[in-house]
Design a protein around this motif. Structure first.
Motif, PDB file in Angstrom:
ATOM      1  N   LYS A 280       0.828  -1.209   0.000  1.00  0.00           N
ATOM      2  CA  LYS A 280       0.000   0.000   0.000  1.00  0.00           C
ATOM      3  C   LYS A 280       0.859   1.255   0.000  1.00  0.00           C
ATOM      4  O   LYS A 280       0.526   2.265  -0.593  1.00  0.00           O
ATOM      5  CB  LYS A 280      -0.911  -0.004   1.231  1.00  0.00           C
ATOM      6  N   THR A 281       1.975   1.200   0.716  1.00  0.00           N
ATOM      7  CA  THR A 281       2.878   2.344   0.787  1.00  0.00           C
ATOM      8  C   THR A 281       3.747   2.424  -0.468  1.00  0.00           C
ATOM      9  O   THR A 281       4.004   1.410  -1.129  1.00  0.00           O
ATOM     10  CB  THR A 281       3.790   2.230   2.012  1.00  0.00           C
ATOM     11  N   GLU A 282       4.208   3.615  -0.802  1.00  0.00           N
ATOM     12  CA  GLU A 282       5.150   3.780  -1.905  1.00  0.00           C
ATOM     13  C   GLU A 282       6.582   3.922  -1.387  1.00  0.00           C
ATOM     14  O   GLU A 282       7.498   4.173  -2.163  1.00  0.00           O
ATOM     15  CB  GLU A 282       4.762   4.991  -2.754  1.00  0.00           C
ATOM     16  N   ASP A 283       6.754   3.791  -0.085  1.00  0.00           N
ATOM     17  CA  ASP A 283       8.083   3.794   0.508  1.00  0.00           C
ATOM     18  C   ASP A 283       8.557   2.341   0.579  1.00  0.00           C
ATOM     19  O   ASP A 283       8.096   1.568   1.407  1.00  0.00           O
ATOM     20  CB  ASP A 283       8.038   4.401   1.909  1.00  0.00           C
ATOM     21  N   TYR A 284       9.477   1.989  -0.313  1.00  0.00           N
ATOM     22  CA  TYR A 284       9.860   0.586  -0.450  1.00  0.00           C
ATOM     23  C   TYR A 284      11.103   0.214   0.357  1.00  0.00           C
ATOM     24  O   TYR A 284      11.652  -0.869   0.173  1.00  0.00           O
ATOM     25  CB  TYR A 284      10.077   0.256  -1.929  1.00  0.00           C
ATOM     26  N   ARG A 285      11.538   1.090   1.249  1.00  0.00           N
ATOM     27  CA  ARG A 285      12.691   0.750   2.087  1.00  0.00           C
ATOM     28  C   ARG A 285      12.323  -0.429   2.990  1.00  0.00           C
ATOM     29  O   ARG A 285      11.300  -0.422   3.672  1.00  0.00           O
ATOM     30  CB  ARG A 285      13.102   1.955   2.933  1.00  0.00           C
ATOM     31  N   GLY A 286      13.178  -1.462   2.960  1.00  0.00           N
ATOM     32  CA  GLY A 286      12.940  -2.650   3.775  1.00  0.00           C
ATOM     33  C   GLY A 286      11.800  -3.531   3.299  1.00  0.00           C
ATOM     34  O   GLY A 286      11.365  -4.430   4.025  1.00  0.00           O
ATOM     35  N   ILE A 287      11.363  -3.341   2.054  1.00  0.00           N
ATOM     36  CA  ILE A 287      10.191  -4.076   1.549  1.00  0.00           C
ATOM     37  C   ILE A 287      10.435  -5.582   1.483  1.00  0.00           C
ATOM     38  O   ILE A 287       9.508  -6.384   1.667  1.00  0.00           O
ATOM     39  CB  ILE A 287       9.758  -3.524   0.163  1.00  0.00           C
ATOM     40  N   LEU A 288      11.669  -5.997   1.235  1.00  0.00           N
ATOM     41  CA  LEU A 288      11.930  -7.431   1.070  1.00  0.00           C
ATOM     42  C   LEU A 288      11.655  -8.202   2.358  1.00  0.00           C
ATOM     43  O   LEU A 288      11.140  -9.325   2.319  1.00  0.00           O
ATOM     44  CB  LEU A 288      13.379  -7.662   0.611  1.00  0.00           C
ATOM     45  N   LYS A 289      12.003  -7.609   3.504  1.00  0.00           N
ATOM     46  CA  LYS A 289      11.752  -8.290   4.780  1.00  0.00           C
ATOM     47  C   LYS A 289      10.254  -8.358   5.098  1.00  0.00           C
ATOM     48  O   LYS A 289       9.809  -9.233   5.837  1.00  0.00           O
ATOM     49  CB  LYS A 289      12.488  -7.582   5.911  1.00  0.00           C
ATOM     50  N   LYS A 290       9.495  -7.420   4.558  1.00  0.00           N
ATOM     51  CA  LYS A 290       8.048  -7.448   4.762  1.00  0.00           C
ATOM     52  C   LYS A 290       7.414  -8.551   3.913  1.00  0.00           C
ATOM     53  O   LYS A 290       6.481  -9.218   4.344  1.00  0.00           O
ATOM     54  CB  LYS A 290       7.442  -6.093   4.425  1.00  0.00           C
ATOM     55  N   VAL A 291       7.935  -8.731   2.702  1.00  0.00           N
ATOM     56  CA  VAL A 291       7.403  -9.773   1.820  1.00  0.00           C
ATOM     57  C   VAL A 291       7.871 -11.150   2.289  1.00  0.00           C
ATOM     58  O   VAL A 291       7.083 -12.109   2.322  1.00  0.00           O
ATOM     59  CB  VAL A 291       7.846  -9.526   0.357  1.00  0.00           C
TER      60      VAL A 291
END
Length: 560
Positions: A280-291
């Motif tokens: 939902k956010t467009e801030d993709y910092r750290g996105i891999l750990k969330k996925v």
């Protein structure tokens, strides 16, 4: 015991033995290096090249240097052409196992014979990488959760002698085809199809369904970077397909591969809902750990020219994810390996290749001095020369390395630059390492990452100067190209003071900057793959050095 468990047990045993051999060899590197050399010469005494250089009379490094001249690929091309047609006993007594096609980063792609030992070494050190990574996995080891391996078997061809030729990484992975699905997330029916299809869709699509993913692996960090970009750019299609258990009709894929993949997927609406929430956010910092909450390592070569991609991937990964920079390797063989995470220091392999080192001051001499492993000095740069299993003797691979430490008693090196890829318009001799450092410092000074860039030695009008072609995700940067050029020129002069000197002497002009349309570099890599280059060898383009490249990139300048 299940096939997967047997495979993991075998992998760990091989990794343990490989590490023990490396440990022993690095305590007495010169002795192991001499043993390797004399063993290769003895084995190949009766080959065509062995008779030419009188291998039977050589019993020391000194006699080897006196008998065999330094060599380049052209010295072997005629023999390799004959080998491709089935002749044997030319460079080595043993027949090659396959042929590695180089990436063509220096000149045109070449075919390099690969000995059976060379294939085994790649497998052994891949297993060693897994062994080193295993303690990182919070789930208890590499047996918990399959990895993604971003690799392709595309464009492998069969030569007249019946052997395969192509990217060595893809061909090595093929040898594990039977157990591939037990170790990796991407179905083998896609990886080894050798048919053109949407490469990243399949990798991303199946990795998303494995939330326990512990590691993302590839040959080079460019592939990891493009994997992430594909996920972000195509998330709507991917999540919709996951929800419905389909493959979007716009995805380019032969009917046979599509049918085989559809048998492996099912509707997963709950997973799709979770993923949409994450994005939902467009801030993709750290996105891999969330996925992938259990992601603890990214395994790919990410030093030197790959560093800008590594920095961007680190932003997407976050601080908890470790980076394992694999190996210092070429189509001619594996030259070094890292022994710890987050390090770009490669310890050389004295028991698996014979090394010589040409001091940089000697590189352009007709008969340069060479040093052995025990003679190199900390902090100095050398052109590296190898003798390998595949029949290349005193071979100049055009790499310049810097000695940055010692592991036990064996040199650790960092890659500096390719000898034939200097930028040199006014005797300034700018290396790729200096260019990378200047762009990195410019990015920091401007507060905006510059990931994709190349330099054009611009002699079109007036005084020669550097023109940097840049892609950026920050629109504000594009509004002030003069400021970017000013900072970049300052950082280039700091990285290589000879640029400033050449400018003061009136030999070079000020650096210029032009911005490219989004995805220009990705499009160039795609076109190279369509022309037969291996996607696994997608190295960064840093130098616009042909009219073809010049026309392509300047046609895609962002004029808005």
């Amino acid at each position: 015991m299940r096939l997967r468990d047997l495979g993991l047990f075998y992998m760990r045993m091989v990794a343990k033995r490989t590490y023990e051999k490396l440990e022993r060899a690095t305590h007495d590197p010169l002795a192991h290096n001499i043993r390797f050399l004399l063993s290769r010469l003895k084995e190949n005494v009766n080959t065509e090249i062995g008779k030419r250089y009188h291998f039977k009379d050589i019993d020391s490094i000194e006699k080897f240097k006196a008998a065999a001249p330094l060599s380049i690929y052209d010295d072997y091309s005629e023999a390799i052409d004959r080998m491709k047609k089935g002749e044997s006993n030319l460079l080595t007594r043993k027949k090659p196992k396959c042929y590695a096609q180089t990436s063509g980063s220096v000149g045109n792609p070449k075919l390099i014979p690969v000995a059976s030992e060379g294939v085994a070494i790649i497998m052994q050190y891949e297993f060693l990488a897994q062994h080193c990574l295993a303690p990182l996995y919070k789930s208890g080891g590499s047996g918990h959760g399959r990895r993604i391996l971003i690799i392709s078997y595309m464009d492998v061809k069969t030569l007249p002698c019946g052997l395969k030729a192509g990217d060595i990484g893809g061909m090595t992975a093929y040898k594990a085809k039977r157990i591939f699905n037990t170790m990796f997330t991407t179905p083998a029916c896609s990886v080894f199809a050798n048919q053109l299809h949407d490469f990243f869709y399949v990798h991303v699509r199946f990795a998303l369904t494995e939330r326990d993913l512990p590691c993302i692996g590839a040959e080079y960090m460019t592939e990891v970077f493009e994997f992430i970009n594909y996920l972000i750019a195509n998330k709507a299609i991917l999540f919709d397909d996951i929800e419905k258990g389909t493959i979007n009709g716009d995805i380019k894929m032969p009917a046979g591969i599509r049918a085989a993949l559809l048998k492996r997927i099912r509707p997963q609406p709950e997973l799709a809902r979770e993923l949409r929430g994450i994005f939902k956010t467009e801030d993709y910092r750290g996105i891999l750990k969330k996925v992938w909450p259990k992601l603890t390592a990214i395994s790919a070569i990410g030093s030197a020219a790959f560093q800008p991609y590594t920095e961007r991937v680190q932003m997407y990964a976050g601080d908890e994810v470790a980076f394992f920079h694999l190996a210092y390797a070429a189509s001619e063989g594996q030259l070094g390996v890292v022994t710890e995470v987050n390090s770009t220091k490669y310890v050389l392999l004295p028991h698996l290749m014979f090394y010589e080192f040409i001091p940089t001051a000697e590189m352009d001499k007709p008969d340069p001095q060479t040093l052995t492993l025990d003679q190199v000095e900390l902090g100095q740069e050398y052109e590296i020369v190898i003798t390998n299993f595949s029949g290349f003797y005193r071979y100049r691979i055009n790499d310049v390395v810097k000695v940055v430490g010692f592991w036990n008693k064996t040199p650790q090196v960092c890659f500096s630059y390719r000898k034939n890829q200097l930028i040199n318009m006014a005797a300034e001799k700018t290396t790729y390492a200096q260019l990378e450092a200047a762009v990195s410092e410019c990015s920091k000074a401007l507060g905006c990452p510059i990931t994709e860039f190349a330099v054009f030695p611009d002699l079109r009008v007036g005084k020669g100067h550097y023109t940097l072609l840049i892609e950026t995700e920050n629109p504000a940067l594009k509004r002030d190209p003069e400021r970017v050029a000013e900072v970049l020129h300052q950082k280039l002069c700091e990285a290589n003071p000879d640029i400033s000197f050449a400018q003061d002497e009136g030999l070079l002009g000020m650096t210029e900057v032009v911005f490219l349309q989004p995805q220009t570099f990705a499009l160039y890599r795609d076109l190279q793959v369509m022309r037969g280059a291996s996607r696994n060898q997608a190295k960064p383009l840093r130098l616009i050095d042909t009219p073809e490249k010049e026309r392509f990139f300047f046609a895609l300048v962002d004029k808005e």
